[in-house]
Write a protein that holds these residues in place. Structure first.
Motif, PDB file in Angstrom:
ATOM      1  N   ARG A 269      -1.325   2.553   4.072  1.00 25.62           N
ATOM      2  CA  ARG A 269      -1.140   2.362   5.224  1.00 25.62           C
ATOM      3  C   ARG A 269      -1.334   2.994   6.639  1.00 25.62           C
ATOM      4  O   ARG A 269      -1.570   2.062   7.485  1.00 25.62           O
TER       5      ARG A 269
ATOM      6  N   GLN B   3       0.857  -1.332  -0.278  1.00 24.26           N
ATOM      7  CA  GLN B   3      -0.072   0.278   0.300  1.00 24.26           C
ATOM      8  C   GLN B   3       0.882   1.359  -0.137  1.00 24.26           C
ATOM      9  O   GLN B   3       2.292   0.950   0.773  1.00 24.26           O
ATOM     10  N   SER B   4      -0.075   2.341  -0.102  1.00 25.70           N
ATOM     11  CA  SER B   4       1.380   3.522  -0.747  1.00 25.70           C
ATOM     12  C   SER B   4       1.688   3.602   1.210  1.00 25.70           C
ATOM     13  O   SER B   4       0.381   3.576   2.309  1.00 25.70           O
ATOM     14  N   GLY B   5       2.335   4.756   0.971  1.00 26.30           N
ATOM     15  CA  GLY B   5       2.313   5.045   3.088  1.00 26.30           C
ATOM     16  C   GLY B   5       1.543   6.085   4.004  1.00 26.30           C
ATOM     17  O   GLY B   5       0.651   5.173   4.472  1.00 26.30           O
TER      18      GLY B   5
END
Length: 660
Positions: A231, A226-228
């Motif tokens: 997440r 996932q992207s930061g």
């Protein structure tokens, strides 16, 4: 005058001597924001800089008027480190003789400001809902294991052999429906569930199974794909008081879900569940620590049984629950028949099974290695072909192509054997691409699909096709494969690794579980205990026999094993301190040290420490104390200006392969 408040903080630093709580005064303007679990910035006078830290607790001053540095700033007022998570990571780090900050780095994702603000402004999540009739479906799946429902409610530690077949219609394994049913049963009781799997393909199957049973707001993903911001938002969801189902990979075992009632580990023999970064804690061990702290149910499920879990079953710490009706794949031990060439890679029985199965659907062929020709040998003396520059193995990308070194990448244009001088090469093995080429000619007008690290394939349809896959990269077929052929088994077993038999049995069992019910699974050219365990589908019995063989040799997991690496003087000092601290350690507990120096000016060595589980805490504390003492000596060994020498001493507990 108001009473001074003191915050006890955990620094985000892997330096061993900083792995403890530090006291800082809370300035009056920050009193309202400094609370347990929030991120702050604090000065570290010894380093002369600011450091990030987590507030663990806030207490009143003890009245001694001791001088304390003050917290510089509050990074975020969001409490992202609950007490239950800090307690878990502290216990895990202590068991592994590591730093808690290294474990927290895995458990708590990096802060994302926009995601945090969006979460703070959004309404709190409501109670998740179970899809109508999902509770009944989950109960049906759980009833296949008599006593499983009661064991989940009682918070027991369990070992389950998953159903060895895929879903009859959808591209996922039956194991995913079993774990999803256990999670839904837990959620229906108002408690959270944490499900941990090795890779993205297992995670996708589990998410698909859960999507049919619960609403999307009840599912939380925990993975690095996932992207930061995504997440971090998912992590904040686990901190809420509403129960949820966390589906993650190895770091997901630390997810601080509210009131966790179930932690499940799928296929704990997969090396992807072992954390490569310090302190290198396996998800299985972290789950055991978590279950002890929280009292939740714990499930180890798989198509095979690792020796680690079998040891826990044998000592009574984990209870085994079997299916009421135990299914097993149709395993055929294929060998060359009379009149066939001994070196025939695919015996006639397996070839005929593949030809017949291709009339109805896909056929899986498992091979040991990717590429075309993973290894080359001299055509005259049969010695392995090596690179003239680095002595690495040579490989061929296709027939007639110039060999290339697998280590340095150089092309061997004018290769000559160093033993006999011959300039002729011979392909000694077949990779996935060469196997696809050969079988493609044997089965004309048939689709051939390669699935390996360079060609990832998650799933295939139910149409006739040959799927050539390396071990662990097999895609799942809709409705299951009509036949499975396991090649290169004898080559896989030639490895010197301690757990190679256990690993091969896991690779073959996972591939066999992808076959449709009743479809033949041919294991080619393998005999012995591993083949018998696969043919009779008695993997726990094989794990039990392995434990019996390893106990007299004091090899893991019959005992715990720690490795100590670093400068030779530091290793010797640590081992001497260990002998003095743990006086009842076995006289033959320490193996080595052996020289591992790569350059003559720096002497390094490595040693192994074997110890019983009863000595685990004492050995871990002694090793950790030795690492801290060595770091302090390195810091103070050189006076004056210039960089100080760094400590290279490294300790790792519970290594799977005791290799000096």
């Amino acid at each position: 005058m108001s009473e001074r408040r003191v915050a006890r903080v955990q620094l985000e630093s892997p330096v061993p001597q900083l792995d403890r709580l530090f006291d800082y005064a809370v300035p009056h303007p920050l009193v309202a924001d400094v609370a347990p679990g929030v991120r702050v910035k604090v000065p570290l006078r010894s380093a002369g800089r600011m450091m990030d830290a987590f507030v663990i607790e806030v207490v009143a001053d003890d009245g001694t008027e001791r001088p304390l540095s003050s917290i510089e700033a509050v990074v975020s007022p969001m409490p992202v480190l609950p007490e239950r998570l800090y307690t878990l990571t502290r216990r895990v780090a202590d068991r592994a003789a590591g730093s808690v900050s290294d474990v927290l780095r895995l458990a708590v994702p990096r802060r994302m400001v926009r995601a945090e603000k969006a979460w703070a402004s959004a309404p709190p999540p409501g109670e998740p809902e179970v899809v109508p009739a999902a509770r009944e479906r989950s109960d049906v799946a759980l009833r296949a294991y008599p006593g499983l429902t009661e064991a989940l409610d009682a918070g027991e530690r369990l070992a389950l052999d998953a159903p060895p077949h895929p879903h009859p219609e959808l591209p996922r394994g039956a194991w995913a429906d079993l774990l999803a049913a256990a999670a839904v049963h837990t959620l229906a009781r108002g408690r959270s569930a944490v499900l941990v799997v090795p890779d993205y393909r297992d995670q996708a199957q589990l998410l698909a199974a859960l999507g049919e049973l619960v609403t999307p707001d009840a599912i939380v993903r925990d993975d690095a794909d996932q992207s930061g911001p995504a997440r971090y938002a998912q992590y904040l969801r686990t901190l809420s008081s509403a129960p949820c189902i966390v589906v993650g990979r190895r770091s997901g075992v630390y997810a601080p879900a509210h009131d966790t009632g179930l932690v499940a580990i799928w296929d704990d023999g997969d090396s992807l569940l072992s954390e490569p970064l310090s302190p290198g804690v396996h998800a299985r061990d972290a789950a055991l620590v978590r279950q002890e702290l929280e009292g939740s149910a714990l499930i180890f499920a798989g198509h095979t049984r690792t020796t680690d879990v079998q040891r826990l079953v044998d000592v009574g710490y984990v209870r085994e629950i079997a299916q009421a009706r135990r299914p097993s794949p149709r395993i055929v031990l294929s060998a060359t028949r009379e009149g066939e060439q001994r070196q025939s890679r695919v015996p006639s029985s397996a070839f005929a099974a593949a030809r017949e199965a291709l009339q109805n659907g896909p056929v899986l062929v498992q091979v040991a290695r990717p590429g075309y020709a993973p290894s080359l040998v001299c055509a005259d003396c049969r010695r392995p072909a090596r690179c003239a520059h680095c002595a690495g193995p040579l490989r061929a990308a296709r027939p007639g192509a110039t060999p290339v070194c697998a280590w340095c990448g150089r092309s061997a244009h004018a290769w000559a054997c160093g033993h006999c001088g011959s300039t002729k090469l011979r392909m000694a093995s077949s990779g996935s691409e060469r196997t696809a080429d050969e079988l493609g000619r044997a089965f004309p007008n048939t689709r051939v699909i390669i699935a390996d690290g360079a060609h990832p394939v998650a799933e295939v349809d139910g149409q006739p096709a040959l799927i050539i896959a390396t071990r662990g990269a097999e895609p799942i077929a809709r409705g299951g494969y009509r036949a499975v052929i396991l090649l290169d088994g004898d080559r896989m077993l030639q490895s010197e690794a301690l757990r190679i038999g256990e690993s091969c049995l896991r690779w073959w069992s996972n591939a066999a579980a992808l076959a449709a019910p009743g479809a033949p699974v041919h294991l080619v050219g393998v005999a012995g205990p591993v083949a018998r365990a696969l043919a009779t589908w008695t993997q726990p019995a094989y794990a039990r026999a392995e434990l019996v063989d390893r106990a007299p040799l004091r090899m893991p997991p019959a005992v715990r094993v720690a490795s100590v690496d670093g400068h030779s003087r530091s290793v010797d000092t640590l081992l001497a301190s260990l002998r003095e601290t743990v006086t009842d350690l076995d006289p033959l507990a320490i193996l080595g040290p052996v020289d591992t120096s790569e350059t003559p000016d720096v002497a390094t060595s490595r040693a192994l420490v074997r110890f019983d589980y009863a000595h685990g805490r004492a050995v871990a504390e002694a090793l950790r104390a030795g690492v801290i003492a060595d770091a302090l000596r390195a810091r103070t060994s050189r006076k004056g200006r210039g960089p100080k020498p760094r400590s290279t001493l490294r300790v790792r507990l519970d290594i799977p392969e005791p290799d000096l």
